[in-house]
Design a protein around this motif. Structure first.
Motif, PDB file in Angstrom:
ATOM      1  N   MET A   1      -2.984  23.554   2.510  1.00 35.31           N
ATOM      2  CA  MET A   1      -3.158  22.251   3.078  1.00 35.31           C
ATOM      3  C   MET A   1      -2.791  21.223   2.020  1.00 35.31           C
ATOM      4  N   ASN A   2      -2.138  20.176   2.461  1.00 33.88           N
ATOM      5  CA  ASN A   2      -1.772  19.063   1.590  1.00 33.88           C
ATOM      6  C   ASN A   2      -2.275  17.788   2.252  1.00 33.88           C
ATOM      7  N   ALA A   3      -3.056  16.988   1.519  1.00 31.03           N
ATOM      8  CA  ALA A   3      -3.568  15.725   2.056  1.00 31.03           C
ATOM      9  C   ALA A   3      -3.108  14.588   1.152  1.00 31.03           C
ATOM     10  N   VAL A   4      -2.649  13.483   1.757  1.00 36.62           N
ATOM     11  CA  VAL A   4      -2.161  12.329   1.015  1.00 36.62           C
ATOM     12  C   VAL A   4      -2.856  11.081   1.549  1.00 36.62           C
ATOM     13  N   LEU A   5      -3.402  10.270   0.651  1.00 39.45           N
ATOM     14  CA  LEU A   5      -4.001   8.994   1.011  1.00 39.45           C
ATOM     15  C   LEU A   5      -2.963   7.903   0.751  1.00 39.45           C
ATOM     16  N   MET A   6      -2.653   7.100   1.780  1.00 37.81           N
ATOM     17  CA  MET A   6      -1.671   6.025   1.637  1.00 37.81           C
ATOM     18  C   MET A   6      -2.391   4.691   1.789  1.00 37.81           C
ATOM     19  N   VAL A   7      -2.335   3.867   0.757  1.00 37.29           N
ATOM     20  CA  VAL A   7      -2.972   2.554   0.756  1.00 37.29           C
ATOM     21  C   VAL A   7      -1.987   1.522   0.215  1.00 37.29           C
ATOM     22  N   SER A   8      -2.282   0.251   0.477  1.00 33.53           N
ATOM     23  CA  SER A   8      -1.443  -0.820  -0.064  1.00 33.53           C
ATOM     24  C   SER A   8      -1.632  -0.909  -1.568  1.00 33.53           C
ATOM     25  N   THR A   9      -0.523  -1.012  -2.271  1.00 34.09           N
ATOM     26  CA  THR A   9      -0.526  -1.196  -3.722  1.00 34.09           C
ATOM     27  C   THR A   9       0.565  -2.204  -4.047  1.00 34.09           C
ATOM     28  N   PRO A  10       0.610  -2.710  -5.265  1.00 34.68           N
ATOM     29  CA  PRO A  10       1.693  -3.630  -5.617  1.00 34.68           C
ATOM     30  C   PRO A  10       3.085  -3.028  -5.391  1.00 34.68           C
ATOM     31  N   SER A  11       3.233  -1.725  -5.573  1.00 29.02           N
ATOM     32  CA  SER A  11       4.537  -1.092  -5.352  1.00 29.02           C
ATOM     33  C   SER A  11       4.738  -0.634  -3.906  1.00 29.02           C
ATOM     34  N   ASN A  12       3.683  -0.665  -3.087  1.00 27.83           N
ATOM     35  CA  ASN A  12       3.756  -0.240  -1.692  1.00 27.83           C
ATOM     36  C   ASN A  12       2.926  -1.199  -0.836  1.00 27.83           C
ATOM     37  N   PRO A  13       3.358  -2.468  -0.699  1.00 29.04           N
ATOM     38  CA  PRO A  13       2.531  -3.480  -0.045  1.00 29.04           C
ATOM     39  C   PRO A  13       2.556  -3.442   1.485  1.00 29.04           C
ATOM     40  N   HIS A  14       3.388  -2.620   2.098  1.00 28.85           N
ATOM     41  CA  HIS A  14       3.541  -2.677   3.560  1.00 28.85           C
ATOM     42  C   HIS A  14       2.477  -1.915   4.341  1.00 28.85           C
ATOM     43  N   GLU A  15       1.631  -1.117   3.704  1.00 26.60           N
ATOM     44  CA  GLU A  15       0.565  -0.419   4.425  1.00 26.60           C
ATOM     45  C   GLU A  15      -0.541  -1.410   4.780  1.00 26.60           C
ATOM     46  N   LYS A  16      -0.744  -1.645   6.073  1.00 28.43           N
ATOM     47  CA  LYS A  16      -1.767  -2.602   6.523  1.00 28.43           C
ATOM     48  C   LYS A  16      -3.167  -2.009   6.463  1.00 28.43           C
TER      49      LYS A  16
END
Length: 41
Positions: A1-16
Motif C-alpha cells: 500500500m502507498n499513501a500520499v498526503l497532498m496539501v497546499s504548499t508554496p511550491s504546490n499552491p493549487h490544492e484547495k
C-alpha cells in the motif's frame, strides 16, 4: 500500500483542500478448479 498526503504548499499552491491518495496493489490469483466463489471472500 502507498499513501500520499497532498496539501497546499508554496511550491504546490493549487490544492484547495488536503487530499489523501491511497494506492493498493494485489497480486492476481486463480481459485482451484471446483472452488465455489460464492462462499469465498
Amino acid at each position: 500500500m502507498n499513501a500520499v498526503l497532498m496539501v497546499s504548499t508554496p511550491s504546490n499552491p493549487h490544492e484547495k483542500e488536503p487530499l489523501i491518495m491511497v494506492n493498493v496493489v494485489s497480486g492476481c490469483w486463480r481459485a482451484p478448479k471446483g472452488t465455489d466463489l460464492n462462499t469465498q471472500y
